[in-house]
Design a protein around this motif. Structure first.
Motif, PDB file in Angstrom:
ATOM      1  N   VAL A 123     -36.017   3.427 -45.282  1.00 21.88           N
ATOM      2  CA  VAL A 123     -34.637   3.902 -45.299  1.00 21.88           C
ATOM      3  C   VAL A 123     -34.608   4.990 -46.163  1.00 21.88           C
ATOM      4  CG1 VAL A 123     -32.357   3.261 -45.614  1.00 21.88           C
ATOM      5  CG2 VAL A 123     -33.994   1.466 -44.744  1.00 21.88           C
ATOM      6  N   TYR A 124     -33.982   6.099 -45.856  1.00 25.35           N
ATOM      7  CA  TYR A 124     -34.017   7.258 -46.643  1.00 25.35           C
ATOM      8  C   TYR A 124     -32.653   7.528 -46.927  1.00 25.35           C
ATOM      9  CZ  TYR A 124     -38.884   8.478 -45.713  1.00 25.35           C
ATOM     10  OH  TYR A 124     -40.248   8.710 -45.681  1.00 25.35           O
ATOM     11  N   ASN A 125     -32.535   8.235 -48.334  1.00 27.41           N
ATOM     12  CA  ASN A 125     -31.051   8.532 -48.537  1.00 27.41           C
ATOM     13  C   ASN A 125     -30.628   9.922 -47.965  1.00 27.41           C
ATOM     14  OD1 ASN A 125     -31.196   6.197 -50.228  1.00 27.41           O
ATOM     15  ND2 ASN A 125     -31.765   7.555 -51.988  1.00 27.41           N
ATOM     16  N   VAL A 156     -32.905   5.685 -40.924  1.00 24.14           N
ATOM     17  CA  VAL A 156     -33.988   4.663 -40.779  1.00 24.14           C
ATOM     18  C   VAL A 156     -35.134   4.719 -39.932  1.00 24.14           C
ATOM     19  CG1 VAL A 156     -34.031   2.049 -40.318  1.00 24.14           C
ATOM     20  CG2 VAL A 156     -31.963   3.113 -41.071  1.00 24.14           C
ATOM     21  N   PHE A 157     -36.136   4.423 -40.550  1.00 24.40           N
ATOM     22  CA  PHE A 157     -37.546   4.648 -39.537  1.00 24.40           C
ATOM     23  C   PHE A 157     -38.409   3.391 -39.531  1.00 24.40           C
ATOM     24  CE2 PHE A 157     -36.155   8.766 -40.636  1.00 24.40           C
ATOM     25  CZ  PHE A 157     -36.139   9.500 -39.556  1.00 24.40           C
ATOM     26  N   ASN A 169     -37.623   8.762 -52.664  1.00 26.53           N
ATOM     27  CA  ASN A 169     -36.205   8.689 -52.540  1.00 26.53           C
ATOM     28  C   ASN A 169     -35.862   7.879 -51.339  1.00 26.53           C
ATOM     29  OD1 ASN A 169     -33.582   9.000 -53.517  1.00 26.53           O
ATOM     30  ND2 ASN A 169     -33.299  11.144 -52.300  1.00 26.53           N
ATOM     31  N   ARG A 170     -36.619   6.723 -51.142  1.00 34.13           N
ATOM     32  CA  ARG A 170     -36.343   5.605 -50.096  1.00 34.13           C
ATOM     33  C   ARG A 170     -36.459   4.492 -50.428  1.00 34.13           C
ATOM     34  NH1 ARG A 170     -42.193   7.163 -47.135  1.00 34.13           N
ATOM     35  NH2 ARG A 170     -43.454   5.637 -48.427  1.00 34.13           N
ATOM     36  N   ARG A 171     -36.158   3.461 -49.596  1.00 31.77           N
ATOM     37  CA  ARG A 171     -36.347   2.061 -49.618  1.00 31.77           C
ATOM     38  C   ARG A 171     -37.214   1.714 -48.529  1.00 31.77           C
ATOM     39  NH1 ARG A 171     -30.048   0.466 -49.701  1.00 31.77           N
ATOM     40  NH2 ARG A 171     -30.096   2.471 -48.765  1.00 31.77           N
ATOM     41  N   GLU A 172     -38.448   0.621 -48.869  1.00 31.56           N
ATOM     42  CA  GLU A 172     -39.003   0.296 -48.212  1.00 31.56           C
ATOM     43  C   GLU A 172     -39.128  -1.332 -47.803  1.00 31.56           C
ATOM     44  OE1 GLU A 172     -43.015   1.238 -50.039  1.00 31.56           O
ATOM     45  OE2 GLU A 172     -42.603   3.429 -49.953  1.00 31.56           O
ATOM     46  N   LEU A 173     -38.545  -1.676 -46.679  1.00 33.26           N
ATOM     47  CA  LEU A 173     -38.317  -2.952 -46.099  1.00 33.26           C
ATOM     48  C   LEU A 173     -39.484  -3.668 -45.414  1.00 33.26           C
ATOM     49  CD1 LEU A 173     -35.551  -1.201 -46.663  1.00 33.26           C
ATOM     50  CD2 LEU A 173     -34.302  -3.260 -45.234  1.00 33.26           C
ATOM     51  N   VAL A 174     -39.318  -5.007 -45.605  1.00 32.10           N
ATOM     52  CA  VAL A 174     -40.238  -5.616 -44.482  1.00 32.10           C
ATOM     53  C   VAL A 174     -39.156  -6.807 -43.974  1.00 32.10           C
ATOM     54  CG1 VAL A 174     -41.919  -7.541 -44.232  1.00 32.10           C
ATOM     55  CG2 VAL A 174     -42.319  -5.510 -45.895  1.00 32.10           C
ATOM     56  N   VAL A 175     -38.939  -6.581 -42.465  1.00 36.76           N
ATOM     57  CA  VAL A 175     -37.926  -7.176 -41.796  1.00 36.76           C
ATOM     58  C   VAL A 175     -38.644  -8.185 -40.925  1.00 36.76           C
ATOM     59  CG1 VAL A 175     -36.096  -6.897 -40.165  1.00 36.76           C
ATOM     60  CG2 VAL A 175     -36.140  -5.338 -42.076  1.00 36.76           C
ATOM     61  N   ALA A 178     -36.404  12.722 -44.855  1.00 34.67           N
ATOM     62  CA  ALA A 178     -37.372  11.843 -44.099  1.00 34.67           C
ATOM     63  C   ALA A 178     -38.064  12.611 -43.341  1.00 34.67           C
ATOM     64  CB  ALA A 178     -36.286  10.974 -43.494  1.00 34.67           C
ATOM     65  N   ARG A 179     -37.382  13.796 -42.601  1.00 32.33           N
ATOM     66  CA  ARG A 179     -38.204  14.730 -41.562  1.00 32.33           C
ATOM     67  C   ARG A 179     -39.373  15.165 -42.312  1.00 32.33           C
ATOM     68  NH1 ARG A 179     -36.061  15.319 -36.542  1.00 32.33           N
ATOM     69  NH2 ARG A 179     -34.201  14.192 -36.217  1.00 32.33           N
ATOM     70  N   VAL A 180     -39.376  15.647 -43.708  1.00 32.42           N
ATOM     71  CA  VAL A 180     -40.386  16.038 -44.249  1.00 32.42           C
ATOM     72  C   VAL A 180     -41.532  15.151 -44.631  1.00 32.42           C
ATOM     73  CG1 VAL A 180     -41.061  17.386 -46.416  1.00 32.42           C
ATOM     74  CG2 VAL A 180     -38.816  17.906 -45.202  1.00 32.42           C
ATOM     75  N   ILE A 181     -41.293  13.979 -44.947  1.00 31.18           N
ATOM     76  CA  ILE A 181     -42.124  13.049 -45.391  1.00 31.18           C
ATOM     77  C   ILE A 181     -42.837  12.136 -44.257  1.00 31.18           C
ATOM     78  CG2 ILE A 181     -42.385  10.799 -46.929  1.00 31.18           C
ATOM     79  CD1 ILE A 181     -40.500  12.230 -48.862  1.00 31.18           C
ATOM     80  N   GLU A 182     -41.938  11.624 -43.382  1.00 33.34           N
ATOM     81  CA  GLU A 182     -42.689  10.941 -42.416  1.00 33.34           C
ATOM     82  C   GLU A 182     -43.382  11.763 -41.206  1.00 33.34           C
ATOM     83  OE1 GLU A 182     -42.350   7.728 -41.741  1.00 33.34           O
ATOM     84  OE2 GLU A 182     -41.142   7.004 -43.485  1.00 33.34           O
ATOM     85  N   PRO A 183     -44.476  11.041 -41.014  1.00 33.00           N
ATOM     86  CA  PRO A 183     -45.461  11.793 -40.202  1.00 33.00           C
ATOM     87  C   PRO A 183     -44.690  12.032 -38.637  1.00 33.00           C
ATOM     88  CG  PRO A 183     -46.424  10.000 -40.879  1.00 33.00           C
ATOM     89  CD  PRO A 183     -44.994   9.933 -41.533  1.00 33.00           C
TER      90      PRO A 183
END
Length: 123
Positions: A74-76, A54-55, A18-24, A81-86
């Motif tokens: 970028v999470y919805n 946004v992380f 449930n997120r978008r993964e971006l390359v900026v 996000a706090r569960v998934i991200e390290p």
């Protein structure tokens, strides 16, 4: 915000997490590497989401070119996000608040270790 111009190179939808993964990509001639906070704010503004969702995973700068590439998630939902991200990624993105979070967790871990040691000594 630094004198960098940002550009979204790619967006990948990850429906499972449930997120978008971006390359900026950030171009910053004669300036330092953009901060995580400036990248977060720019991405949040472009996508119309809250900065808390946004992380920035990493920012890699190419030597002598003045160009950096950042991986951003970028999470919805902020709770997801706090569960998934390290934990270290969350702390890096939260700045001072993140440092306090890390200290609190280290304290809890040491308290748990002490309890285990005391139980072993009693046996």
């Amino acid at each position: 915000m630094s004198s960098a111009s940002f550009n979204i190179v790619s967006i990948r939808e990850n429906k499972l997490l449930n997120r978008r993964e971006l390359v900026v990509e950030a171009m910053h001639q004669k300036a330092s590497t953009p901060t995580r906070q400036s990248v977060r704010e720019w991405v949040a503004q472009q996508l119309g989401v809250d900065v808390a969702n946004v992380f920035v995973r990493k920012i890699k700068t190419e030597y002598g070119i003045g160009k950096s590439v950042a991986e951003v998630h970028v999470y919805n939902d902020q709770k997801l996000a706090r569960v998934i991200e390290p934990l270290y990624i969350i702390a890096r993105n939260l700045g001072e608040e993140g440092k306090k979070l890390i200290e609190e967790i280290k304290k809890r871990r040491s308290e748990r270790r002490e309890k285990k040691r005391k139980k072993k000594k009693k046996k």
